[in-house]
Design a protein around this motif. Structure first.
Motif, PDB file in Angstrom:
ATOM      1  N   GLY A 202     -44.417  37.911-116.632  1.00 25.04           N
ATOM      2  CA  GLY A 202     -44.893  38.600-115.446  1.00 25.04           C
ATOM      3  C   GLY A 202     -46.050  37.918-114.746  1.00 25.04           C
ATOM      4  N   ALA A 203     -46.506  36.790-115.264  1.00 25.49           N
ATOM      5  CA  ALA A 203     -47.663  36.119-114.675  1.00 25.49           C
ATOM      6  C   ALA A 203     -47.293  34.776-114.047  1.00 25.49           C
ATOM      7  CB  ALA A 203     -48.733  35.914-115.747  1.00 25.49           C
ATOM      8  N   THR A 204     -46.026  34.555-113.811  1.00 25.44           N
ATOM      9  CA  THR A 204     -45.593  33.311-113.191  1.00 25.44           C
ATOM     10  C   THR A 204     -45.774  33.409-111.687  1.00 25.44           C
ATOM     11  OG1 THR A 204     -43.989  32.937-114.945  1.00 25.44           O
ATOM     12  CG2 THR A 204     -43.639  31.732-112.896  1.00 25.44           C
ATOM     13  N   GLY A 205     -46.380  32.393-111.112  1.00 29.31           N
ATOM     14  CA  GLY A 205     -46.595  32.360-109.670  1.00 29.31           C
ATOM     15  C   GLY A 205     -45.498  31.580-108.974  1.00 29.31           C
ATOM     16  N   LEU A 206     -45.668  31.387-107.682  1.00 31.32           N
ATOM     17  CA  LEU A 206     -44.706  30.644-106.883  1.00 31.32           C
ATOM     18  C   LEU A 206     -45.415  29.500-106.176  1.00 31.32           C
ATOM     19  CD1 LEU A 206     -42.817  33.673-105.324  1.00 31.32           C
ATOM     20  CD2 LEU A 206     -41.861  32.036-106.948  1.00 31.32           C
TER      21      LEU A 206
ATOM     22  N   MET B 210     -36.205  36.029-110.010  1.00 33.62           N
ATOM     23  CA  MET B 210     -36.761  37.125-110.828  1.00 33.62           C
ATOM     24  C   MET B 210     -36.806  36.734-112.302  1.00 33.62           C
ATOM     25  SD  MET B 210     -37.737  39.920-109.313  1.00 33.62           S
ATOM     26  CE  MET B 210     -37.435  41.310-110.369  1.00 33.62           C
ATOM     27  N   ASN B 211     -35.734  36.152-112.784  1.00 30.59           N
ATOM     28  CA  ASN B 211     -35.710  35.737-114.191  1.00 30.59           C
ATOM     29  C   ASN B 211     -36.788  34.704-114.480  1.00 30.59           C
ATOM     30  OD1 ASN B 211     -33.663  37.412-115.218  1.00 30.59           O
ATOM     31  ND2 ASN B 211     -32.107  36.085-114.335  1.00 30.59           N
TER      32      ASN B 211
ATOM     33  N   ALA C  96     -46.117  28.472-115.633  1.00 29.83           N
ATOM     34  CA  ALA C  96     -47.179  29.076-114.827  1.00 29.83           C
ATOM     35  C   ALA C  96     -46.737  29.309-113.387  1.00 29.83           C
ATOM     36  CB  ALA C  96     -48.423  28.185-114.852  1.00 29.83           C
ATOM     37  N   ALA C  97     -45.796  28.489-112.884  1.00 31.65           N
ATOM     38  CA  ALA C  97     -45.345  28.637-111.499  1.00 31.65           C
ATOM     39  C   ALA C  97     -43.907  28.151-111.355  1.00 31.65           C
ATOM     40  CB  ALA C  97     -46.259  27.865-110.555  1.00 31.65           C
ATOM     41  N   HIS C  98     -43.231  28.692-110.360  1.00 30.34           N
ATOM     42  CA  HIS C  98     -41.835  28.353-110.076  1.00 30.34           C
ATOM     43  C   HIS C  98     -41.727  27.991-108.594  1.00 30.34           C
ATOM     44  CE1 HIS C  98     -37.484  28.595-109.955  1.00 30.34           C
ATOM     45  NE2 HIS C  98     -37.567  29.479-108.970  1.00 30.34           N
ATOM     46  N   THR C  99     -40.888  27.026-108.268  1.00 32.08           N
ATOM     47  CA  THR C  99     -40.626  26.664-106.884  1.00 32.08           C
ATOM     48  C   THR C  99     -39.281  27.264-106.485  1.00 32.08           C
ATOM     49  OG1 THR C  99     -41.819  24.585-107.198  1.00 32.08           O
ATOM     50  CG2 THR C  99     -40.414  24.744-105.252  1.00 32.08           C
ATOM     51  N   PRO C 100     -39.282  28.243-105.572  1.00 25.61           N
ATOM     52  CA  PRO C 100     -38.030  28.936-105.217  1.00 25.61           C
ATOM     53  C   PRO C 100     -37.192  28.167-104.193  1.00 25.61           C
ATOM     54  CG  PRO C 100     -39.851  29.925-104.044  1.00 25.61           C
ATOM     55  CD  PRO C 100     -40.446  28.859-104.936  1.00 25.61           C
ATOM     56  N   ARG C 101     -36.888  26.913-104.492  1.00 27.64           N
ATOM     57  CA  ARG C 101     -36.200  26.022-103.566  1.00 27.64           C
ATOM     58  C   ARG C 101     -34.812  26.534-103.176  1.00 27.64           C
ATOM     59  NH1 ARG C 101     -38.033  21.856-106.079  1.00 27.64           N
ATOM     60  NH2 ARG C 101     -39.698  21.221-104.702  1.00 27.64           N
ATOM     61  N   ASN C 102     -34.007  26.964-104.141  1.00 30.11           N
ATOM     62  CA  ASN C 102     -32.652  27.426-103.833  1.00 30.11           C
ATOM     63  C   ASN C 102     -32.667  28.736-103.049  1.00 30.11           C
ATOM     64  OD1 ASN C 102     -31.433  25.217-105.001  1.00 30.11           O
ATOM     65  ND2 ASN C 102     -31.210  26.207-106.988  1.00 30.11           N
ATOM     66  N   LEU C 103     -33.626  29.595-103.336  1.00 30.30           N
ATOM     67  CA  LEU C 103     -33.764  30.824-102.562  1.00 30.30           C
ATOM     68  C   LEU C 103     -34.113  30.481-101.112  1.00 30.30           C
ATOM     69  CD1 LEU C 103     -33.855  33.914-102.384  1.00 30.30           C
ATOM     70  CD2 LEU C 103     -36.252  33.790-103.085  1.00 30.30           C
ATOM     71  N   LYS C 104     -34.990  29.518-100.917  1.00 22.69           N
ATOM     72  CA  LYS C 104     -35.375  29.087 -99.569  1.00 22.69           C
ATOM     73  C   LYS C 104     -34.167  28.509 -98.834  1.00 22.69           C
ATOM     74  CE  LYS C 104     -38.287  27.830 -96.245  1.00 22.69           C
ATOM     75  NZ  LYS C 104     -37.492  28.049 -95.059  1.00 22.69           N
ATOM     76  N   ARG C 105     -33.357  27.718 -99.517  1.00 20.26           N
ATOM     77  CA  ARG C 105     -32.145  27.153 -98.897  1.00 20.26           C
ATOM     78  C   ARG C 105     -31.175  28.254 -98.469  1.00 20.26           C
ATOM     79  NH1 ARG C 105     -31.859  22.922-103.475  1.00 20.26           N
ATOM     80  NH2 ARG C 105     -33.158  21.267-102.615  1.00 20.26           N
ATOM     81  N   THR C 106     -31.042  29.266 -99.328  1.00 13.31           N
ATOM     82  CA  THR C 106     -30.161  30.389 -99.004  1.00 13.31           C
ATOM     83  C   THR C 106     -30.680  31.130 -97.779  1.00 13.31           C
ATOM     84  OG1 THR C 106     -29.492  30.602-101.310  1.00 13.31           O
ATOM     85  CG2 THR C 106     -29.139  32.519 -99.903  1.00 13.31           C
ATOM     86  N   LEU C 107     -31.985  31.364 -97.731  1.00 14.90           N
ATOM     87  CA  LEU C 107     -32.575  32.004 -96.554  1.00 14.90           C
ATOM     88  C   LEU C 107     -32.347  31.172 -95.304  1.00 14.90           C
ATOM     89  CD1 LEU C 107     -35.979  33.384 -97.849  1.00 14.90           C
ATOM     90  CD2 LEU C 107     -34.103  34.701 -96.867  1.00 14.90           C
ATOM     91  N   ASP C 108     -32.540  29.877 -95.411  1.00 20.59           N
ATOM     92  CA  ASP C 108     -32.343  28.988 -94.262  1.00 20.59           C
ATOM     93  C   ASP C 108     -30.907  29.077 -93.739  1.00 20.59           C
ATOM     94  OD1 ASP C 108     -34.951  28.207 -94.666  1.00 20.59           O
ATOM     95  OD2 ASP C 108     -34.472  26.155 -95.291  1.00 20.59           O
TER      96      ASP C 108
END
Length: 150
Positions: A41-45, A99-100, A108-120
Motif C-alpha cells: 500500500g505504500a508504492t508510489g507512481l 492496482m496489483n 517503492a514506485a511503479h511507472t504506469p506506462r501501459n495504463l498511460k498508453r491505454t488512456l492515450d
C-alpha cells in the motif's frame, strides 16, 4: 469480494500510517544509506513528464476501499466487457495491473506506462506528457471503468 464490508483502519490488510520507517530509527540511531523496504500500500507512481494529474487520479481511485478490494480480488477480470463501448475492457485490465503493483509491496514506485498508453488510445485529449486536469481525467476514468465493467 464483499462490497459492503467495513475495513477498520487498524486492520492488517492496510499499510500502517507510518509506512516507511527509516533505517536509522530501526538500527537505534546509526545512519544508513539503505533505502527502506517497500510495504503493501505504500508504492508510489513515477511521473512521466507532467503526468502528476494521472498519478493523483490513480492514487485516489486505488485508495478508495471498495474499488481497491474489487480490483485486488480480480473480480474485474470476470466482469470485463470486451465487446461493449468504452475502452473494450482494456482500461479496467490495465488499471488492475497498476492496482496489483501498488498494493504488492514489492517496490517503492511503479511507472504506469501501459495504463498511460491505454488512456492515450481511448482518450486522445490526455495523450502526450503535458499537464491536464485531474478532475477531467477522473470523470473519464470512472466512466471508462463503468463501461468496461458494466
Amino acid at each position: 469480494y464483499k462490497c459492503d464490508e467495513w475495513i477498520s483502519t487498524f486492520s492488517n490488510r492496510l499499510a500502517p500510517l507510518d509506512t516507511y520507517t527509516s533505517a536509522q530509527a530501526e538500527s537505534g540511531g546509526s545512519a544508513s544509506s539503505e533505502s527502506p523496504l517497500p510495504m503493501r500500500g505504500a508504492t508510489g507512481l513515477h511521473n512521466m513528464g507532467n503526468t502528476c494529474f494521472l498519478n493523483a487520479t490513480v492514487q485516489c481511485i486505488a485508495n478508495t476501499p471498495l474499488l481497491r478490494e474489487y480490483f485486488l480480488s480480480h473480480q474485474h477480470t470476470k466482469d470485463a466487457n470486451e465487446r461493449g463501448g468504452g475502452c473494450k475492457g482494456r482500461l479496467a485490465e490495465e488499471f488492475g495491473v497498476v492496482m496489483n503493483e501498488l498494493w504488492a509491496g514489492k517496490s517503492a514506485a511503479h511507472t504506469p506506462r501501459n495504463l498511460k498508453r491505454t488512456l492515450d488510445q481511448f482518450a486522445p485529449q490526455f495523450a502526450g506528457y503535458e499537464q491536464h486536469d485531474a478532475q477531467e481525467l477522473l470523470a473519464f476514468f470512472l466512466d471508462g471503468l463503468h463501461e468496461d465493467l458494466n
